[in-house]
Write a protein that holds these residues in place. Structure first.
Motif, PDB file in Angstrom:
ATOM      1  N   ASN A   2      17.969  17.463  22.950  1.00  0.00           N
ATOM      2  CA  ASN A   2      17.499  17.700  24.314  1.00  0.00           C
ATOM      3  C   ASN A   2      16.060  18.207  24.284  1.00  0.00           C
ATOM      4  O   ASN A   2      15.786  19.334  23.873  1.00  0.00           O
ATOM      5  CB  ASN A   2      18.414  18.723  24.989  1.00  0.00           C
ATOM      6  N   ASN A   3      15.121  17.380  24.733  1.00  0.00           N
ATOM      7  CA  ASN A   3      13.705  17.731  24.691  1.00  0.00           C
ATOM      8  C   ASN A   3      13.409  18.968  25.540  1.00  0.00           C
ATOM      9  O   ASN A   3      12.619  19.832  25.144  1.00  0.00           O
ATOM     10  CB  ASN A   3      12.871  16.551  25.170  1.00  0.00           C
ATOM     11  N   THR A   4      14.047  19.073  26.708  1.00  0.00           N
ATOM     12  CA  THR A   4      13.815  20.233  27.572  1.00  0.00           C
ATOM     13  C   THR A   4      14.290  21.514  26.905  1.00  0.00           C
ATOM     14  O   THR A   4      13.625  22.559  26.985  1.00  0.00           O
ATOM     15  CB  THR A   4      14.528  20.041  28.922  1.00  0.00           C
ATOM     16  N   ARG A   7      11.821  22.557  24.217  1.00  0.00           N
ATOM     17  CA  ARG A   7      10.640  23.162  24.841  1.00  0.00           C
ATOM     18  C   ARG A   7      10.952  24.569  25.353  1.00  0.00           C
ATOM     19  O   ARG A   7      10.126  25.491  25.236  1.00  0.00           O
ATOM     20  CB  ARG A   7      10.138  22.274  25.972  1.00  0.00           C
ATOM     21  N   ALA A   8      12.136  24.757  25.903  1.00  0.00           N
ATOM     22  CA  ALA A   8      12.531  26.081  26.383  1.00  0.00           C
ATOM     23  C   ALA A   8      12.553  27.094  25.250  1.00  0.00           C
ATOM     24  O   ALA A   8      12.077  28.236  25.399  1.00  0.00           O
ATOM     25  CB  ALA A   8      13.892  26.009  27.057  1.00  0.00           C
ATOM     26  N   PRO A  66       7.733  26.867  37.439  1.00  0.00           N
ATOM     27  CA  PRO A  66       7.030  26.625  36.170  1.00  0.00           C
ATOM     28  C   PRO A  66       5.531  26.876  36.247  1.00  0.00           C
ATOM     29  O   PRO A  66       4.925  27.353  35.276  1.00  0.00           O
ATOM     30  CB  PRO A  66       7.342  25.158  35.881  1.00  0.00           C
ATOM     31  N   TRP A 117      17.071  25.037  31.959  1.00  0.00           N
ATOM     32  CA  TRP A 117      16.401  24.294  30.894  1.00  0.00           C
ATOM     33  C   TRP A 117      17.285  24.050  29.680  1.00  0.00           C
ATOM     34  O   TRP A 117      17.100  23.056  28.975  1.00  0.00           O
ATOM     35  CB  TRP A 117      15.158  25.053  30.425  1.00  0.00           C
ATOM     36  N   CYS A 118      18.190  24.964  29.377  1.00  0.00           N
ATOM     37  CA  CYS A 118      18.911  24.857  28.101  1.00  0.00           C
ATOM     38  C   CYS A 118      20.228  25.610  28.160  1.00  0.00           C
ATOM     39  O   CYS A 118      20.464  26.412  29.068  1.00  0.00           O
ATOM     40  CB  CYS A 118      18.053  25.403  26.956  1.00  0.00           C
ATOM     41  N   ALA A 161       4.274  24.178  26.421  1.00  0.00           N
ATOM     42  CA  ALA A 161       5.676  23.795  26.256  1.00  0.00           C
ATOM     43  C   ALA A 161       6.525  23.973  27.508  1.00  0.00           C
ATOM     44  O   ALA A 161       7.653  23.471  27.555  1.00  0.00           O
ATOM     45  CB  ALA A 161       6.298  24.597  25.109  1.00  0.00           C
ATOM     46  N   PRO A 163       8.743  23.540  30.410  1.00  0.00           N
ATOM     47  CA  PRO A 163       9.299  22.330  31.032  1.00  0.00           C
ATOM     48  C   PRO A 163       9.080  22.354  32.548  1.00  0.00           C
ATOM     49  O   PRO A 163       8.977  23.421  33.151  1.00  0.00           O
ATOM     50  CB  PRO A 163      10.799  22.428  30.705  1.00  0.00           C
ATOM     51  N   VAL A 165      11.264  21.386  34.753  1.00  0.00           N
ATOM     52  CA  VAL A 165      12.562  21.439  35.430  1.00  0.00           C
ATOM     53  C   VAL A 165      12.765  22.796  36.075  1.00  0.00           C
ATOM     54  O   VAL A 165      12.469  23.830  35.476  1.00  0.00           O
ATOM     55  CB  VAL A 165      13.705  21.156  34.440  1.00  0.00           C
TER      56      VAL A 165
END
Length: 322
Positions: A2-4, A7-8, A66, A117-118, A161, A163, A165
């Motif tokens: 998971n890219n997000t 980044r989180a 963000p 995010w995660c 970094a 995100p 979202v």
């Protein structure tokens, strides 16, 4: 992967790393190298804490997003870059306030946004990475100016970094402790941690037996490993027990560090306990405070970081100095 979420975790590591290596370590040494008297040092750190509290409540009142986090990290990076050139009053006071205000906004905004995010395991990864980076010998053994610039780099890394979202899942929340109990628990943990670490770093025998140059890679690995344990433990429902375990570990480490025969044990226990409670501190507003929306989470985070983070840290260091 998971890219997000990746980044989180980078943002979490960047914010924690900046706070540790610059706000709590390098900035104090820069003040002292600039000839600051004890009363001036306390005044600057008090101003940083007040600005941090104000920044956190401002973020909760204004509403987090963000873009706000990116602006805060940009200001944090700027203040760290300037710090080596403003180590005397009144310039140092301005750096203190900019650092505190930007960190206050960044920590509250991050805590409120990260559930969108995660998953919670990534909290442990990010927290562990932040501590691990600060214990890498090339970072830990740097001059205060070098550490300030590393802190600035971490803030910029976090800025990049972040995100985009903002949505958050509602199903992952639950109330573990009431707000008053959470504030008391984490204030005690941060107070003990701040006091113990300050004493260890300023007593050569204690430092060489726990944070000597040949022990830094070990400390980095212990920090990372136990933060990962915390993240996994949270995922399995261990949020109520973990902070109490962290307190017990830290208390044993604080006692063990005083005797040469047990100082080595303290060197293992202390980073383990710190990583356990630090991951819990980041996770509590978003996962365990009972809130179901970003705004409510931001207000819980503002209270938690104001009382436990800024008040607990400042008083722990102040008690150790006294």
């Amino acid at each position: 992967m998971n890219n997000t979420a990746v980044r989180a975790s980078i943002v979490i590591a960047a914010v924690y790393g900046y706070f540790l290596i610059f706000a709590q370590f390098s900035f104090i040494e820069l003040l002292r190298s600039g000839g600051a008297r004890p009363i001036e040092e306390k005044f600057a750190l008090g101003a940083m804490a007040l600005a941090g509290i104000a920044g956190g409540f401002f973020a909760a009142w204004r509403g987090v997003n963000p873009a706000m986090l990116r602006i805060a990290l940009g200001l944090a990076a700027f203040s760290a870059v300037l710090a080596p050139f403003a180590r005397t009053m009144p310039g140092a006071l301005g750096i203190a306030m900019a650092t505190g205000g930007s960190l206050g906004v960044a920590t509250v905004t991050l805590a409120a946004l990260v559930p969108g995010w995660c998953g919670i395991v990534w909290i442990g990864i990010g927290t562990g990475l932040g501590y691990a980076v600060c214990n890498v010998p090339a970072v830990f053994m740097q001059s205060p100016s070098g550490q300030a610039w590393i802190g600035s780099g971490l803030a910029l890394l976090g800025l990049v970094a972040v995100p985009p979202v903002t949505a958050r899942p509602r199903a992952e929340t639950g109330k573990v402790f009431p707000l008053w109990g959470t504030l008391a628990l984490f204030t005690a943990l941060v107070w003990l941690d701040s006091a113990a670490f300050f004493i260890i770093q300023h007593e050569q025998d204690l430092k060489s037996g726990t944070w000597g140059a040949d022990l830094l890679w070990r400390n980095a690995a212990v920090h990372l490993a136990f933060a990962l344990v915390a993240g996994i433990w949270f995922g399995k429902g261990g949020a109520r027990l973990l902070p109490a375990l962290a307190w017990a570990i830290l208390a044993i480490a604080a006692l063990a560090v005083n005797a040469e025969s047990t100082r080595g044990l303290a060197g293992w226990l202390y980073p383990a306990g710190v990583s356990l409670y630090s991951a819990a501190l980041v996770a509590w507003p978003g996962w365990f405070s009972g809130t179901t929306d970003t705004r409510g989470t931001a207000w819980r985070a503002a209270w938690l970081f104001a009382v436990a983070g800024w008040f607990g840290s400042a008083n722990g260091i102040g008690m150790a100095e006294t």
